[in-house]
Design an enzyme around this catalytic site. Structure first.
Site, PDB file in Angstrom:
ATOM      1  N   ASP A 255       0.852  -1.180  -0.109  1.00 46.73           N
ATOM      2  CA  ASP A 255       0.053   0.092  -0.013  1.00 46.73           C
ATOM      3  C   ASP A 255       0.858   1.245   0.083  1.00 46.73           C
ATOM      4  O   ASP A 255       1.605   1.569   1.088  1.00 46.73           O
ATOM      5  CB  ASP A 255      -0.635  -0.069   1.242  1.00 46.73           C
ATOM      6  CG  ASP A 255      -2.054   1.003   1.226  1.00 46.73           C
ATOM      7  OD1 ASP A 255      -2.446   1.323   0.249  1.00 46.73           O
ATOM      8  OD2 ASP A 255      -2.173   1.600   2.416  1.00 46.73           O
ATOM      9  N   SER A 256       0.845   2.216  -1.039  1.00 48.44           N
ATOM     10  CA  SER A 256       1.594   3.311  -1.039  1.00 48.44           C
ATOM     11  C   SER A 256       1.033   4.440  -2.179  1.00 48.44           C
ATOM     12  O   SER A 256       0.296   3.784  -3.245  1.00 48.44           O
ATOM     13  CB  SER A 256       3.136   3.004  -1.635  1.00 48.44           C
ATOM     14  OG  SER A 256       3.623   4.144  -1.896  1.00 48.44           O
ATOM     15  N   GLY A 309      -9.224   9.343  -5.306  1.00 48.68           N
ATOM     16  CA  GLY A 309     -10.142   9.128  -4.182  1.00 48.68           C
ATOM     17  C   GLY A 309     -11.014  10.038  -3.707  1.00 48.68           C
ATOM     18  O   GLY A 309     -10.448  11.409  -3.853  1.00 48.68           O
ATOM     19  N   CYS A 312      -9.358  12.208  -1.003  1.00 49.27           N
ATOM     20  CA  CYS A 312      -7.802  12.222  -1.412  1.00 49.27           C
ATOM     21  C   CYS A 312      -7.668  13.758  -1.733  1.00 49.27           C
ATOM     22  O   CYS A 312      -8.401  14.777  -2.371  1.00 49.27           O
ATOM     23  CB  CYS A 312      -7.339  11.570  -2.557  1.00 49.27           C
ATOM     24  SG  CYS A 312      -7.554   9.984  -2.653  1.00 49.27           S
ATOM     25  N   ARG A 408       2.001   4.983   4.358  1.00 50.83           N
ATOM     26  CA  ARG A 408       1.627   4.968   3.051  1.00 50.83           C
ATOM     27  C   ARG A 408       1.954   6.371   2.074  1.00 50.83           C
ATOM     28  O   ARG A 408       2.291   6.020   1.016  1.00 50.83           O
ATOM     29  CB  ARG A 408       0.180   4.924   3.184  1.00 50.83           C
ATOM     30  CG  ARG A 408      -0.601   4.774   1.847  1.00 50.83           C
ATOM     31  CD  ARG A 408      -2.073   4.579   1.807  1.00 50.83           C
ATOM     32  NE  ARG A 408      -2.526   3.987   0.667  1.00 50.83           N
ATOM     33  CZ  ARG A 408      -3.080   4.846  -0.420  1.00 50.83           C
ATOM     34  NH1 ARG A 408      -3.113   6.061  -0.314  1.00 50.83           N
ATOM     35  NH2 ARG A 408      -3.413   4.287  -1.380  1.00 50.83           N
ATOM     36  N   GLN A 420      -2.774  14.396   3.408  1.00 54.01           N
ATOM     37  CA  GLN A 420      -3.166  14.051   2.087  1.00 54.01           C
ATOM     38  C   GLN A 420      -4.472  13.439   1.935  1.00 54.01           C
ATOM     39  O   GLN A 420      -4.784  12.956   0.707  1.00 54.01           O
ATOM     40  CB  GLN A 420      -2.065  13.241   1.227  1.00 54.01           C
ATOM     41  CG  GLN A 420      -0.762  14.033   1.189  1.00 54.01           C
ATOM     42  CD  GLN A 420      -0.042  13.031   0.174  1.00 54.01           C
ATOM     43  OE1 GLN A 420      -0.215  12.514  -0.665  1.00 54.01           O
ATOM     44  NE2 GLN A 420       1.443  13.001   0.775  1.00 54.01           N
ATOM     45  N   GLY A 481     -26.574  14.149 -16.624  1.00 57.91           N
ATOM     46  CA  GLY A 481     -27.082  13.666 -15.274  1.00 57.91           C
ATOM     47  C   GLY A 481     -28.594  14.490 -15.346  1.00 57.91           C
ATOM     48  O   GLY A 481     -29.064  14.831 -16.292  1.00 57.91           O
TER      49      GLY A 481
END
Ligand code: XMP
Length: 488
Positions: A255-256, A309, A312, A408, A420, A481
């Site tokens: 995981d990084s 993400g 994120c 991470r 982050q 949309g």
């Protein structure tokens, strides 16, 4: 008509899922024949392309059980001690039925009124020591408990002694049959050594029976659920790895946020040398150069995404990353040549995003926010402004890093911690056993519109330039949309 992916993604723009749209192709099969079988890694197949993210508000034992029972897989997070992570993996692997009950334990001599956390569970299991580790001696139901006011009451005065139990290796339908046979409305599932694994009530049976049926569960060669585990690339992670292997983890995710590093390459080589049978997923990467380095080091799967993400802030804080549609397409193009499956990680907020990720070359999608509001995610629901919410936080948020996840972001040795990611909450979505099947049915319909009867066929149609796509303007995105409705 439209553009090939090859042309569209080579014009100097970074596109995310919402920027692009596929043009429909030709349908010559019914939606039921769309097959979502796929590969997580070189050696692990899944019947659903769904992976839950190794985040401490997403994947612990309950999510891992839910995902594997659906045919996907959960990757247990490592913002905990190696033994805590190992016990989550062991717990998930000891289940055969598609859910984990919230187990509350007491000892017979405990005072009945001493515990407030009892409200989360309709039953309390009574064991000799008051923990999951010793023998089951009784069960007390909440309805009995709730009416008591006497502080002197002991658990032993009110428990049902020698409750009905069954072996935890039974499948769901066998458990149900057993309950009917014994004429009981609850049963405790025990391991061979007497350890309590689960507790099933007739309400659970009704609930599970009401969920849509999907494909095959993800099982390993030992017949247990497939469960993945995340870890870091520091020297002490080698010790964690031993715990994970002993606990039966079927795949390791390194995981990084920036996986193309000497630390990760050395760890990949170490794992492949030490446990040649164990598949390793490397990442995260977003470029072909990064991917090639990890493929050369020997990874069996690649996790793609940087800053896409929902929690994120990497792209804003570090000015590094890539639009997720471009990242998936680019990395998948090189990974495919080497037979390394790609996991599209982050930025999934609807079924259309999953169709796009899979068609652009990913074999699975990894989701955090999409799953974090489910019953299976860790933590309990909170209420805010009349809405039922669950906490969801980035592993790079200061709050999560305080617990240890800063490795991470390679910030564990830094004196000044830079976040982050953020902390927030997401809306209650119910059980993954219900909403994931609906989502996957929508994915099948999307693939059918593209004339793709499987994930592999979507990849082939894209590579052969048969599938065409375009960039959507801002107005086209608005048009795509829901719009123009008067609210309330
Ligand atoms: P979604 O969109 O599914 O994204 O919620 C989940 C993925 O986001 C990554 N992740 C982070 N990225 N800061 C980041 O830049 C963070 O704090 C953070 N936490 C998780 C991770 O790849 C996860 O699977």
């Amino acid at each position: 008509d439209g553009f090939s992916a090859d042309k569209l993604f080579n014009q100097g723009f970074s596109y995310t899922y919402d920027d692009v749209i596929f043009l429909p192709h030709y349908i010559d099969f019914p939606v039921e024949s769309v097959n979502l079988n796929t590969k997580l890694t070189r050696n692990i197949s899944l019947s659903l392309p769904c992976v839950s993210s190794p985040m401490d508000t997403v994947t612990e034992a309950s999510m891992a059980v839910g995902m594997a029972s659906l045919g996907g897989i959960g990757i247990v997070h490592y913002n905990n001690s190696p033994s805590e992570q190992a016990s989550m993996i062991k717990s998930a692997k000891s289940h055969r039925i598609p859910f984990c009950s919230d187990l509350v334990f007491k000892s017979p001599s405990d005072s009945i009124l001493s515990d407030s956390d009892f409200s989360s569970s309709p039953f309390v299991l009574v064991t000799e020591s008051g923990t999951s580790k010793s023998k089951l001696v009784g069960v007390v139901s909440k309805s009995v408990w709730g009416n008591l006011t006497d502080k002197e009451s002991r658990v032993s005065d009110y428990m049902v002694k020698s409750p009905i139990s069954a072996p935890s290796v039974l499948e769901f339908e066998d458990v149900v049959e057993y309950m009917v046979q014994k004429e009981v409305d609850n049963v405790t599932l025990l391991q061979e050594d007497g350890k309590v694994v689960n507790f099933v009530t007739s309400e659970d049976v009704e609930r599970i029976r009401g969920y849509p049926k999907l494909g095959l569960p993800s099982l390993g060669s030992d017949g247990n659920y497939l469960v993945g585990a995340a870890m870091g690339t520091r020297e002490q992670d080698k010790e964690r790895l031993e715990h994970l292997v002993k606990a039966g983890a079927n795949v390791i995710v390194l995981d990084s946020s920036q996986g193309n590093s000497i630390y990760q390459i050395e760890m990949i080589k170490y794992i492949k040398r030490t446990y040649p049978e164990l598949d390793v997923i490397g990442g995260n990467v977003v470029t072909q150069y990064q991917a090639q380095n990890l493929i050369q080091a020997g990874v069996d799967g690649l996790r793609v995404g940087m800053g896409s993400g929902s929690i994120c802030t990497t792209q804003e804080v570090c000015a590094v990353g890539r639009g997720q549609a471009t990242a998936v397409y680019k990395v998948a193009s090189v990974a495919d040549h080497s037979g390394v499956p790609v996991i599209a990680d982050g930025g999934i907020s609807n079924s259309g995003h999953i169709v796009k990720a899979l068609t652009l070359g990913a074999s699975t999608v990894m989701m955090g926010g999409f799953l974090a509001g489910s019953n299976e995610a860790p933590g309990s629901y909170e209420y805010k402004d009349g809405r039922r919410l669950k906490k969801y936080r980035g592993m790079g948020s200061l709050e999560a890093m305080t617990k240890g996840s800063d490795a991470r972001y390679l910030g564990d040795k830094a004196k000044l911690k830079i976040a982050q990611g953020v902390v927030g909450a997401v809306a209650d979505k119910g059980s993954v056993l219900k909403f994931v099947p609906y989502t996957m049915q929508a994915v099948k319909q999307g693939l059918q519109d593209l004339g793709a009867s499987s994930v592999q066929s979507a990849h082939d149609l894209l590579r052969s330039r048969t599938l065409r796509l375009e960039v959507r303007t801002g107005a086209a995105q608005v048009e795509g949309g829901v719009h123009g409705l008067v609210n309330g």
